[in-house]
Design a protein around this motif. Structure first.
Motif, mmCIF file in Angstrom:
data_model
loop_
_atom_site.group_PDB
_atom_site.id
_atom_site.type_symbol
_atom_site.label_atom_id
_atom_site.label_comp_id
_atom_site.label_asym_id
_atom_site.label_seq_id
_atom_site.Cartn_x
_atom_site.Cartn_y
_atom_site.Cartn_z
ATOM 1 N N ASN A 1 0.821 -1.218 0.000
ATOM 2 C CA ASN A 1 0.000 0.000 0.000
ATOM 3 C C ASN A 1 0.851 1.263 0.000
ATOM 4 O OD1 ASN A 1 -3.056 -0.418 0.093
ATOM 5 N ND2 ASN A 1 -2.330 -1.982 1.511
ATOM 6 N N GLY B 1 0.106 3.700 -2.964
ATOM 7 C CA GLY B 1 -0.209 5.076 -2.570
ATOM 8 C C GLY B 1 0.716 6.074 -3.224
ATOM 9 N N GLU C 1 -5.348 12.627 -2.089
ATOM 10 C CA GLU C 1 -6.352 12.087 -1.169
ATOM 11 C C GLU C 1 -6.285 10.564 -1.134
ATOM 12 O OE1 GLU C 1 -11.208 12.196 -0.403
ATOM 13 O OE2 GLU C 1 -10.328 13.205 -2.155
ATOM 14 N N LEU C 2 -6.181 9.947 -2.322
ATOM 15 C CA LEU C 2 -6.075 8.494 -2.397
ATOM 16 C C LEU C 2 -4.755 8.019 -1.793
ATOM 17 C CD1 LEU C 2 -7.229 5.811 -3.288
ATOM 18 C CD2 LEU C 2 -6.321 6.225 -5.586
ATOM 19 N N LYS D 1 -5.114 7.894 1.919
ATOM 20 C CA LYS D 1 -5.947 6.759 2.335
ATOM 21 C C LYS D 1 -5.152 5.463 2.301
ATOM 22 C CE LYS D 1 -10.443 8.654 0.970
ATOM 23 N NZ LYS D 1 -11.604 8.543 0.046
ATOM 24 N N ASN E 1 -2.659 5.223 5.040
ATOM 25 C CA ASN E 1 -3.333 4.884 6.288
ATOM 26 C C ASN E 1 -3.622 3.391 6.365
ATOM 27 O OD1 ASN E 1 -4.406 6.060 8.781
ATOM 28 N ND2 ASN E 1 -6.364 5.276 8.057
ATOM 29 N N VAL E 2 -3.974 2.792 5.230
ATOM 30 C CA VAL E 2 -4.172 1.340 5.175
ATOM 31 C C VAL E 2 -2.860 0.626 5.492
ATOM 32 C CG1 VAL E 2 -4.705 -0.619 3.667
ATOM 33 C CG2 VAL E 2 -6.091 1.461 3.548
ATOM 34 N N GLN F 1 2.854 11.142 6.860
ATOM 35 C CA GLN F 1 1.451 11.451 6.575
ATOM 36 C C GLN F 1 1.105 12.889 6.958
ATOM 37 O OE1 GLN F 1 -0.207 7.685 8.447
ATOM 38 N NE2 GLN F 1 -1.758 8.094 6.912
ATOM 39 N N GLU G 1 -0.414 15.620 4.509
ATOM 40 C CA GLU G 1 -1.668 16.314 4.799
ATOM 41 C C GLU G 1 -1.494 17.827 4.676
ATOM 42 O OE1 GLU G 1 -2.585 14.869 8.658
ATOM 43 O OE2 GLU G 1 -3.300 12.921 7.939
#
Length: 229
Positions: free
Chosen positions: A67, A71, A80-81, A84, A87-88, A166, A170
């Motif tokens: 991921n 990502g 945004e993806l 996510k 985070n996974v 992250q 952000e």
């Protein structure tokens, strides 16, 4: 007369973000180690059949690694993806951490914490070594207690690094926006360039018309002088 200036073409970089080279990310490098070590660990210390924990741990380790890759690739068009998927990845590493922490008491093994004679050395090694070839020679030599404690340490380091990463992403998302915002900005920039080019061309035409009129008047004056002579 000079050619009218043309508005500059929109570069694709103004819309698409530069792809992160995930292979250079320290936390990604450590997830590669975690995946390979977990694969060996589960086959050395778990039953060959009948224990679902084996597949769960291997899949969690793989998900953490994959991921990050997906990502980073998807982040070119969608931050945004990317957030996510990162985070996974973190969630998968946290799941793996829980499995290793459960393994130690279940097998009456010691969890190395501050004050344990091997804790500081383990911590220093994991901090300064990221690559698979730093760990792979020991995969079949470490006891389950050694390997589990090292994987716990790596999981925690990855989680902490990813939290910092992250947060940075952000902040970039807030300031730069997503693909829609960048496309809108690119279109506005293109229209601005067009407007500026049209204004420049208009001024140039007005200047040339004025110079042309002055030249006509000069020629007319010269003709009148010649007639008098």
């Amino acid at each position: 007369m000079q050619n009218n200036p043309t508005p500059p073409a929109i570069k694709i970089e103004s819309v698409l973000r530069k792809q992160t080279n995930w292979k250079k990310l320290w936390f990604y490098q450590k997830t590669v180690v975690l995946y390979q070590m977990t694969y060996v660990f589960t086959r050395r210390f778990f039953p060959a059949y009948g224990d679902r924990t084996v597949d769960q741990m291997v899949q969690a380790a793989r998900s953490g690694k994959q991921n990050i890759v997906e990502g980073s690739a998807d982040g070119v068009t969608s931050m945004e993806l990317e957030l996510k998927l990162l985070n996974v990845a973190r969630s998968s590493i946290q799941e793996l951490l829980e499995d290793y922490e459960d393994y130690l008491p279940a097998h009456k093994l010691t969890k190395w914490t501050a004050g344990h004679p091997r804790f500081d050395g383990m911590l220093a090694y994991c901090r300064t070594h990221n690559y698979l070839n730093d760990y792979e020679p020991f995969f079949n030599k470490w006891t389950d207690e050694e390997a589990a404690n090292i994987c716990i340490t790596l999981c925690r380091m990855v989680d902490k690094m990813m939290m910092t990463y992250q947060k940075k992403k952000e902040e970039e998302f807030v300031t730069e926006g997503g693909i829609r915002e960048r496309m809108t900005a690119a279109r506005l920039g293109y229209r601005t360039n067009q407007r500026e080019a049209l204004e420049n061309a208009t001024h140039e035409i007005e200047k040339l018309q004025k110079e042309n009129q002055q030249l006509k008047e000069y020629i007319l004056q010269m003709q009148k002088k010649e007639e008098k002579v």
